[in-house]
Design an enzyme around this catalytic site. Structure first.
Site, mmCIF file in Angstrom:
data_model
loop_
_atom_site.group_PDB
_atom_site.id
_atom_site.type_symbol
_atom_site.label_atom_id
_atom_site.label_comp_id
_atom_site.label_asym_id
_atom_site.label_seq_id
_atom_site.Cartn_x
_atom_site.Cartn_y
_atom_site.Cartn_z
ATOM 1 N N GLU A 68 10.899 0.934 9.618
ATOM 2 C CA GLU A 68 11.868 1.996 9.335
ATOM 3 C C GLU A 68 11.171 3.303 9.661
ATOM 4 O O GLU A 68 10.239 3.697 8.963
ATOM 5 C CB GLU A 68 12.310 1.915 7.872
ATOM 6 C CG GLU A 68 13.656 2.553 7.645
ATOM 7 C CD GLU A 68 13.554 4.025 7.319
ATOM 8 O OE1 GLU A 68 13.581 4.832 8.282
ATOM 9 O OE2 GLU A 68 13.447 4.360 6.143
ATOM 10 N N GLU A 103 11.419 15.134 15.281
ATOM 11 C CA GLU A 103 11.520 15.132 13.822
ATOM 12 C C GLU A 103 10.515 16.129 13.238
ATOM 13 O O GLU A 103 9.335 16.075 13.527
ATOM 14 C CB GLU A 103 11.211 13.722 13.285
ATOM 15 C CG GLU A 103 11.310 13.637 11.786
ATOM 16 C CD GLU A 103 11.102 12.218 11.261
ATOM 17 O OE1 GLU A 103 10.069 11.609 11.562
ATOM 18 O OE2 GLU A 103 11.985 11.723 10.543
ATOM 19 N N CYS A 119 13.743 10.747 6.173
ATOM 20 C CA CYS A 119 13.876 10.203 7.529
ATOM 21 C C CYS A 119 15.319 10.295 8.002
ATOM 22 O O CYS A 119 15.574 10.456 9.190
ATOM 23 C CB CYS A 119 13.387 8.770 7.571
ATOM 24 S SG CYS A 119 14.040 7.779 6.237
ATOM 25 N N LYS A 132 0.832 -1.206 0.000
ATOM 26 C CA LYS A 132 0.000 0.000 0.000
ATOM 27 C C LYS A 132 0.870 1.261 0.000
ATOM 28 O O LYS A 132 1.609 1.509 0.956
ATOM 29 C CB LYS A 132 -0.901 0.045 1.238
ATOM 30 C CG LYS A 132 -1.923 1.176 1.151
ATOM 31 C CD LYS A 132 -2.598 1.471 2.468
ATOM 32 C CE LYS A 132 -1.803 2.388 3.345
ATOM 33 N NZ LYS A 132 -1.632 3.757 2.796
#
Ligand code: NAI
Ligand code: MG
Length: 488
Positions: free
Chosen positions: A267, A398, A301, A193
């Site tokens: 991840e 982040e 990331c 997906k």
């Protein structure tokens, strides 16, 4: 913003919002269906959602929203295909994967344009980095398909079965390649997906996978948002979940599979430290800082979002960095001169703008490049914060946007301690002329990937992944085969 000087580059004339039919090189349909069991099929409940061009906030196309019923059909198709696919010889499986790689190369331009339209990244990145790397990834793992006995000497690797793969919006085609290629090479079947803001290149990939002649049901590509993802995670007949995305969803997934037989690789996010020593080649380091944080609008990331500069060179590095930021062209993702494209979604822009507010309120000194931002669409000027410390939120969390937090240091031990003072552990960068210093740091920095005198360099042969809250499992390289095999 500069206008595109070469409008014929892709001959697409960008009429997607007026005539979403084919152009010479880029075909975008009005409506996209689910790719299940070798066919494009309508979703059971008949629901569709819009995918948006983030540089205009206009609709590009309608995309099928898969519900748990569709997920169930896709998982059954993958289960049915598993026996045949896993019993093919590695050489035969490799042929299909090589074919997919070649077809991506052949249609690279189309992929690049669609990637930039749907996700907002600059065309020069899609064209020169994302799409070629995606093809490379398939080539690389096609090569492993008939050599697994060399990857696992004296052991007999078996595929896991049906793998559910959920990917993010920052590198849509590349993440699809990272997920699919090793899973297929090792004999698994897949339900994948893409993210809801960037489904189009994965659906284009479905067309190519179809053209490759791979047996039906081996790869199923279904679209939808978090609920669709959760239906994959919770389906009882899925053997493994591979996920890339936010730490929050990563935690949800590890809780959801606890107590089941599913294996998981995650991840997740990062807050990479980019460390500049006084003996570094300063101009190259400044380029490296720009690439570390402004590449792909900072939607990376492994971005180098925390900059540490040795005190003796801090003033000169910061001045050069500000000057370089002024030269960055922010604007139309399809313009080949653009350096920084559109923020992927309104939601992500709000997240970034909120962090910028927090940074100011916490007392950071903000500097933003004085570029003209386009009127419509989602945009954020390249931004840095000086005068911040470890306890600041913008240093800890982040942001996933073009926002850099700058700190200084005096000694190696001080910078190692600061660099490791984060819940994440995905990436880091070291800039120095001194090789011994590089090895001293690579041994001590808690990060899955450490670059020396470069940043954000990727290669299919090189393993990638994190520690701590950045997740577990490796993708890429020989190590990237491990999460898709088991042993008796
Ligand atoms: P997200 O983690 O919600 O989305 C990633 C993927 O997970 C998408 O395909 C989404 O549909 C799917 N998903 C969402 N909820 C799910 C669930 N409950 N079960 C299964 N799948 C689910 O990321 P989002 O909300 O788009 O971005 C928020 C923040 O996450 C960003 O600001 C950034 O900090 C981080 N992020 C990190 C990424 C990375 O590469 N490490 C990629 C994307 C986001
Ligand atoms: Mg989109």
């Amino acid at each position: 913003m500069q206008k595109n000087e070469n409008k014929n580059m892709f001959k697409a004339s960008w009429t997607y919002d007026k005539a979403p039919e084919s152009t010479d090189h880029v075909q975008i349909k009005k409506e996209y269906e689910l790719y299940i069991n070798g066919k494009f099929t309508k979703p059971v409940k008949g629901k569709y959602f819009d995918t948006i061009n983030p540089s205009t906030n206009k609709k590009i196309a309608s995309v099928a929203e898969a519900t748990s019923e569709d997920v169930d059909i896709a998982v059954k198709a993958a289960r049915k295909a598993f026996k045949g696919w896993s019993s093919l010889s590695g050489k035969e499986r490799g042929k299909y994967i090589f074919r997919i790689a070649r077809l991506i190369q052949e249609r690279a331009r189309e992929f690049a344009v669609i990637e930039s339209l749907d996700g907002g990244k600059p065309i020069k990145e899609s064209r020169d980095i994302d799409i070629p790397l995606a093809a490379n990834h398939f080539f690389y793992y096609a090569g492993w398909a008939d050599k697994l006995e060399y990857a696992f000497p004296n052991r007999k690797p078996e595929p896991l079965g049906v793998v559910g793969q959920i990917i993010p919006w920052n590198f849509p085609l590349l993440m699809a390649a990272w997920k699919l290629a090793p899973a297929l090479a090792t004999g698994n079947t897949v339900v994948l997906k893409p993210a809801e803001t960037t489904p189009l290149t994965a659906l284009k990939l479905a067309e190519i996978i179809h053209d490759s002649g791979i047996p039906k049901g081996v790869v199923n590509i279904i679209t939808g948002a978090g609920e669709t993802g959760a239906s994959i995670v919770n389906h009882p007949d899925v053997d493994k979940i591979a996920f890339t995305g936010s730490t929050g969803v990563g935690k949800y997934i590890s809780n959801a599979v606890a107590g089941t037989n599913k294996s998981v690789t995650l991840e997740l996010g990062g807050k990479g430290a980019n460390i500049i020593f006084e003996d570094a080649a300063i101009d190259q380091a400044v380029e490296g800082i720009v690439n570390a944080i402004f590449y792909n609008q900072g939607h990376v990331c492994c971005a180098g979002s925390r900059l540490f500069i040795q005190e003796s060179v801090a003033d000169v590095v910061i001045q050069k960095l500000k000057d370089r930021m002024e030269t960055l062209i922010v604007g139309d993702p399809l313009d080949k001169n653009t350096d920084v494209g559109a923020i992927n979604s309104k939601k992500q822009l709000q997240i970034i703008e909120n962090y910028i507010k927090i940074g100011i309120n916490e007392g950071g000194d903000i500097y933003q490049s004085s570029c003209n931002l386009p009127k419509s669409g989602n945009w954020c000027a390249p931004t840095l914060f000086l005068n911040v410390s470890q306890s600041h939120k913008i240093v800890q969390e982040e942001i996933f946007g073009p926002v850099l937090a700058v700190q200084t240091f005096r000694t190696i031990s001080e910078v190692i301690e600061k660099a490791n003072n984060t819940p994440y552990g995905l990436s880091a960068g070291v800039w120095t002329n001194n090789g011994a210093k590089i090895f001293h740091l690579t041994e001590r920095l808690e990060a899955g990937v450490i670059w020396a005198n470069t940043f954000n360099k990727f290669d299919a042969a090189s393993p990638f992944g994190g520690y701590k809250e950045s997740g577990y499992g490796r993708e890429g390289g020989m190590q990237g085969l491990n999460p898709y095999v088991k042993f008796d």
